[in-house]
Scaffold this motif. Structure first.
Motif, mmCIF file in Angstrom:
data_model
loop_
_atom_site.group_PDB
_atom_site.id
_atom_site.type_symbol
_atom_site.label_atom_id
_atom_site.label_comp_id
_atom_site.label_asym_id
_atom_site.label_seq_id
_atom_site.Cartn_x
_atom_site.Cartn_y
_atom_site.Cartn_z
ATOM 1 N N ASP A 75 0.823 -1.214 0.000
ATOM 2 C CA ASP A 75 0.000 0.000 0.000
ATOM 3 C C ASP A 75 0.857 1.263 0.000
ATOM 4 N N GLU A 78 3.027 1.427 -3.348
ATOM 5 C CA GLU A 78 2.240 1.865 -4.503
ATOM 6 C C GLU A 78 2.102 3.382 -4.533
ATOM 7 N N ARG A 79 1.862 3.939 -3.372
ATOM 8 C CA ARG A 79 1.714 5.390 -3.295
ATOM 9 C C ARG A 79 2.997 6.099 -3.730
ATOM 10 N N ASN A 91 4.551 -7.800 1.466
ATOM 11 C CA ASN A 91 3.503 -7.860 2.479
ATOM 12 C C ASN A 91 3.938 -8.837 3.559
ATOM 13 N N SER A 119 -4.996 5.548 3.435
ATOM 14 C CA SER A 119 -4.551 4.354 4.149
ATOM 15 C C SER A 119 -3.119 3.976 3.781
ATOM 16 N N GLY A 121 -2.209 0.932 4.555
ATOM 17 C CA GLY A 121 -2.285 -0.513 4.733
ATOM 18 C C GLY A 121 -2.167 -0.839 6.212
#
Ligand code: NI
Ligand code: MN
Length: 227
Positions: A75, A78-79, A91, A119, A121
């Motif tokens: 998460d 990706e950002r 993960n 978020s 994550g």
């Protein structure tokens, strides 16, 4: 392996000629004003979660080190990938290999929302397995039973970096139990003293560990430890 304390939960780790940076938060840390984040030279950046006291200088360091790779939960990765940074998303539960050794992303029990409300994550910790030693960086976390999985699934730890500041994370008493769970009696404390809510009594914290035959190392900001 060389570990340098850069204040709060920010650490530089040098191993195999590579420079890793955990949880970059320096320019906004009132206790770390003697450090110049603009001069940081790094190959990898490992944020444990998306709270500002763990990422506030991440983009600055990444821009100054265009080849640096951000190793983070998918998460967060990706950002930063969308912002043009080099990333390696992972993960919890997985190992990944790099040129300095391998990394396992492990569970942490803590929230993870970016300062803008998006978020991040979930919070994580990292186990670094390198030819120069094995390190556990817990990130921000409560004491959690999942820590018992680390000695079952990872090589024996040489050193564990654990939060001890209480209020937002474990305090010293729970961190002593955490060091039992991960089977590592050599602990570097982090996430203490930076804010009024996490000011701790150093002598009491060190005593809580030494009473159980463990070592708690409270590094000075800028100090380097050879492991
Ligand atoms: Ni946090
Ligand atoms: Mn924090």
């Amino acid at each position: 392996m060389k570990i340098t304390y850069l204040g709060h939960s920010c650490f530089g780790v040098e191993t195999g000629g590579k420079r890793l940076l955990f949880d970059p938060f320096v320019s906004s840390n009132p206790l770390a004003q003697n450090l110049d984040v603009q001069g940081f030279v790094v190959d990898y950046i490992l944020p444990s979660h998306a709270h500002s006291d763990h990422i506030s200088d991440l983009e600055t360091v990444a821009k100054n080190n265009p080849n640096a790779v951000v190793i983070a939960i998918a998460d967060i990765a990706e950002r930063y990938a969308h912002k043009g940074l080099k990333t390696h998303g992972m993960n919890k539960g997985g190992w990944a290999s790099f040129d300095f050794g391998r990394v396992k992303m492990v569970a942490a029990d803590h929230s993870s929302t970016f300062p803008d409300g998006k978020s991040g994550g979930e919070s994580v910790g990292f186990v670094l397995d390198t030819p120069e030693g094995v390190l556990y960086f817990a990130g921000d976390t409560a004491l959690t039973m999942d820590m018992q999985l680390i000695p079952m699934t990872c090589p024996e730890l040489d050193i564990a970096i654990l939060p001890i500041g209480d209020n937002y994370t474990m305090g010293p008493a729970d961190a002593v139990i955490a060091s039992d769970f991960v089977r590592c009696n050599r602990v570097v404390g982090c996430h203490f003293d930076t804010f009024p809510q996490i000011k701790i009594d150093h002598e009491k914290a060190v005593a809580a560990f030494s009473e159980k035959g463990k070592e708690l190392i409270l590094m000075q900001i800028g100090e380097t430890l050879d492991v």
